[in-house]
Design a protein around this motif. Sequence first.
Motif, PDB file in Angstrom:
ATOM      1  N   PRO A 126      10.481  -6.854   4.601  1.00  0.00           N
ATOM      2  CA  PRO A 126       9.132  -7.400   4.525  1.00  0.00           C
ATOM      3  C   PRO A 126       8.111  -6.403   5.069  1.00  0.00           C
ATOM      4  O   PRO A 126       8.458  -5.448   5.757  1.00  0.00           O
ATOM      5  N   VAL A 127       6.849  -6.656   4.811  1.00  0.00           N
ATOM      6  CA  VAL A 127       5.780  -5.806   5.315  1.00  0.00           C
ATOM      7  C   VAL A 127       5.590  -6.126   6.800  1.00  0.00           C
ATOM      8  O   VAL A 127       5.395  -7.281   7.163  1.00  0.00           O
ATOM      9  N   LYS A 167       4.666   1.592   5.755  1.00  0.00           N
ATOM     10  CA  LYS A 167       4.359   0.935   4.494  1.00  0.00           C
ATOM     11  C   LYS A 167       5.640   0.870   3.666  1.00  0.00           C
ATOM     12  O   LYS A 167       6.195   1.901   3.293  1.00  0.00           O
ATOM     13  N   PRO A 168       6.139  -0.336   3.375  1.00  0.00           N
ATOM     14  CA  PRO A 168       7.383  -0.432   2.597  1.00  0.00           C
ATOM     15  C   PRO A 168       7.141  -0.119   1.126  1.00  0.00           C
ATOM     16  O   PRO A 168       6.037  -0.273   0.614  1.00  0.00           O
ATOM     17  N   GLY A 169       8.179   0.339   0.490  1.00  0.00           N
ATOM     18  CA  GLY A 169       8.100   0.621  -0.941  1.00  0.00           C
ATOM     19  C   GLY A 169       9.484   0.862  -1.495  1.00  0.00           C
ATOM     20  O   GLY A 169      10.423   1.148  -0.761  1.00  0.00           O
ATOM     21  N   PRO A 170       9.624   0.730  -2.796  1.00  0.00           N
ATOM     22  CA  PRO A 170      10.943   0.934  -3.409  1.00  0.00           C
ATOM     23  C   PRO A 170      11.364   2.399  -3.338  1.00  0.00           C
ATOM     24  O   PRO A 170      10.531   3.300  -3.373  1.00  0.00           O
TER      25      PRO A 170
END
Length: 88
Positions: free
Chosen positions: A32-33, A40-43
């Motif tokens: 989760p964020v 910053k999360p991302g694929p």
Amino acid sequence: MVHPGSSGDGAVARLGDGGLKVAPFYIDLEQPVPASGIPKPGPLEVHLKDDHLQYAITWFCLAGAVVIAFGVWLRGQRRGSPAQGEDA
């Protein structure tokens, strides 16, 4: 997410020998964020080199060269051998 090749001990980095040593894996946050927004999360984006066409062209050219070399050799064998019924 722990990536392949990791030791699985969960240690991302450790101090030792007077310097920072990084383990041979990394963790990528996709969700989760976090409340702070950092990190910053991302694929995970994997960019693999695709040389299949180059390899195919190379191997087919090498195979063609072998066929041509065999044809030249076979032609030389037929020309160099005495005809039927003749003494050498």
